[in-house]
Motif scaffolding. Structure first.
Motif, short mmCIF file in Angstrom:
data_model
loop_
_atom_site.label_atom_id
_atom_site.label_comp_id
_atom_site.label_asym_id
_atom_site.label_seq_id
_atom_site.Cartn_x
_atom_site.Cartn_y
_atom_site.Cartn_z
N ASN A 262 -23.18 44.60 -26.51
CA ASN A 262 -23.32 46.06 -26.52
C ASN A 262 -24.27 46.49 -25.40
O ASN A 262 -25.46 46.19 -25.45
N ARG A 263 -23.76 47.21 -24.40
CA ARG A 263 -24.60 47.70 -23.29
C ARG A 263 -25.71 48.61 -23.78
O ARG A 263 -26.69 48.83 -23.10
N TRP B 66 -35.57 49.96 -24.55
CA TRP B 66 -35.20 51.34 -24.92
C TRP B 66 -35.08 52.23 -23.70
O TRP B 66 -34.15 53.03 -23.60
N MET B 67 -36.02 52.12 -22.74
CA MET B 67 -35.99 53.01 -21.58
C MET B 67 -34.70 52.81 -20.79
O MET B 67 -34.00 53.75 -20.44
N ARG B 68 -34.40 51.54 -20.52
CA ARG B 68 -33.21 51.22 -19.74
C ARG B 68 -31.94 51.71 -20.46
O ARG B 68 -31.05 52.30 -19.85
N VAL B 69 -31.90 51.47 -21.77
CA VAL B 69 -30.68 51.82 -22.50
C VAL B 69 -30.54 53.33 -22.65
O VAL B 69 -29.41 53.87 -22.57
N MET B 70 -31.64 54.05 -22.82
CA MET B 70 -31.53 55.51 -22.92
C MET B 70 -30.99 56.07 -21.58
O MET B 70 -30.14 56.95 -21.57
N ALA B 71 -31.49 55.51 -20.47
CA ALA B 71 -31.00 55.96 -19.16
C ALA B 71 -29.50 55.65 -19.03
O ALA B 71 -28.71 56.49 -18.58
N ARG B 72 -29.11 54.45 -19.45
CA ARG B 72 -27.69 54.07 -19.41
C ARG B 72 -26.84 55.02 -20.25
O ARG B 72 -25.76 55.45 -19.84
N ALA B 73 -27.34 55.30 -21.47
CA ALA B 73 -26.55 56.12 -22.41
C ALA B 73 -26.33 57.52 -21.83
O ALA B 73 -25.24 58.08 -21.95
N VAL B 74 -27.37 58.06 -21.17
CA VAL B 74 -27.24 59.40 -20.57
C VAL B 74 -26.21 59.33 -19.44
O VAL B 74 -25.29 60.15 -19.36
N SER C 6 -27.56 51.50 -36.90
CA SER C 6 -27.78 52.14 -35.60
C SER C 6 -27.14 51.32 -34.49
O SER C 6 -27.47 50.14 -34.32
N PRO C 7 -26.28 51.94 -33.67
CA PRO C 7 -25.62 51.18 -32.60
C PRO C 7 -26.58 50.76 -31.48
O PRO C 7 -26.18 50.04 -30.58
N PHE C 8 -27.83 51.20 -31.55
CA PHE C 8 -28.82 50.81 -30.53
C PHE C 8 -29.58 49.54 -30.93
O PHE C 8 -30.43 49.08 -30.19
N ARG C 9 -29.31 49.03 -32.11
CA ARG C 9 -30.16 47.95 -32.62
C ARG C 9 -29.47 46.60 -32.71
O ARG C 9 -29.83 45.77 -33.53
N GLY C 10 -28.50 46.36 -31.84
CA GLY C 10 -27.90 45.03 -31.86
C GLY C 10 -26.57 44.99 -31.15
O GLY C 10 -26.12 45.98 -30.57
#
Ligand SMILES: C[S@@+](CC[C@H](N)C(=O)[O-])C[C@H]1O[C@@H](n2cnc3c(N)ncnc32)[C@H](O)[C@@H]1O
Length: 240
Positions: free
Chosen positions: A146-147, A155-163, A226-230
């Protein structure tokens, strides 16, 4: 020494047990999820992208399933699957599975096998073929990298990716190369990481419906909604 060859899994095969051992907690957590969601009446299982076959054989047996078909694309892995004497071994890539013939109460496609299927069109073809091989009431079990796994990638990297993925979607951002250090050599390979929205699209295009989705932490095996947790694990059925 760097080995570059058509199928990196042929090179990895002798070291595969050791390699899987490093992710034992995650793999066991996914297996537990599959066991919990397995239809009680299941008597047949097709595993797609079996690796050396050890995991699927143990999983199927722990569910009381006797008819076990292993399928694999790597020649070296196929040899290892055959040595375990399942009901059958299909030496085939997921996108080339047969469209007709036996049907299965359970199909497993575990540890990002879908991310090794070369192109998007191939991934849809692979999922469509799995759907066609499900028996009435059968279930497909799938887990993918899961990217948007913030617990693993930050979290920082993934929040930027998600945006970015929201404002300028491009599935090619999920293409990645990697190097395994095994047996004194470096083996180069490539794969694909998915977003939750991308997997939802692929399932829809393949005529599949997710009946359950969870995230499973890659390090601890802890399950989350939560899809952000694994990494993402799904139970799917044929869409109506
Ligand atoms: C990370 S391993 C997972 C193996 C096994 N499912 C497990 O959980 O231990 C990925 C496997 O996918 C296989 N594979 C790669 N491309 C494939 C394809 N197009 N179709 C089917 N299997 C493929 C590889 O050979 C490898 O054995």
């Amino acid at each position: 020494v760097t080995v570059t060859q058509a199928d990196p899994y042929d090179v990895l095969a002798p070291y595969y047990r050791e390699y899987a051992g490093k992710r034992a907690i995650y793999l066991a957590a996914v297996d537990e999820f599959v066991r919990e969601q397995m239809p009680a009446s299941a008597t047949s299982l097709l595993d797609v992208g079996s690796g050396d076959g050890v995991r699927a054989m143990a999983l199927a047996r722990s569910c009381g399933i006797d008819t076990i078909v292993l399928s694999e694309a790597s020649r070296e892995m196929v040899e290892r699957c055959r040595a375990l004497r399942p009901s059958e071994v299909w030496p085939t890539a997921a996108q080339q599975l047969p469209e007709h013939g036996s049907r299965f109460d359970a199909i497993t496609c575990l540890w990002n096998v879908l991310g090794h299927v070369p192109t998007r069109a191939d991934r849809v073809a692979a999922l469509r073929r799995m759907r066609a091989l499900l028996s009435c009431g059968g279930r497909l079990f799938l887990d993918v990298q899961n990217r948007h796994n913030a617990a693993a990638y930050g979290w920082m990297r993934v929040m930027a990716r998600a945006v970015l993925d929201r404002v300028a979607p491009d599935e090619r951002r999920g293409d990645a190369t990697f190097t395994w250090h095994v047996g004194g050599v470096d083996v180069r390979g490539h794969g694909h990481l998915f977003t939750p929205a991308e997997i939802a699209r692929l399932l829809r295009e393949a005529g599949l419906a997710a009946v359950r989705r969870v995230a499973i932490d890659y390090a601890s095996g802890v399950r989350s909604e939560s899809p952000f947790r694994g990494q993402l694990a799904f139970v799917c059925k044929a869409a109506d």
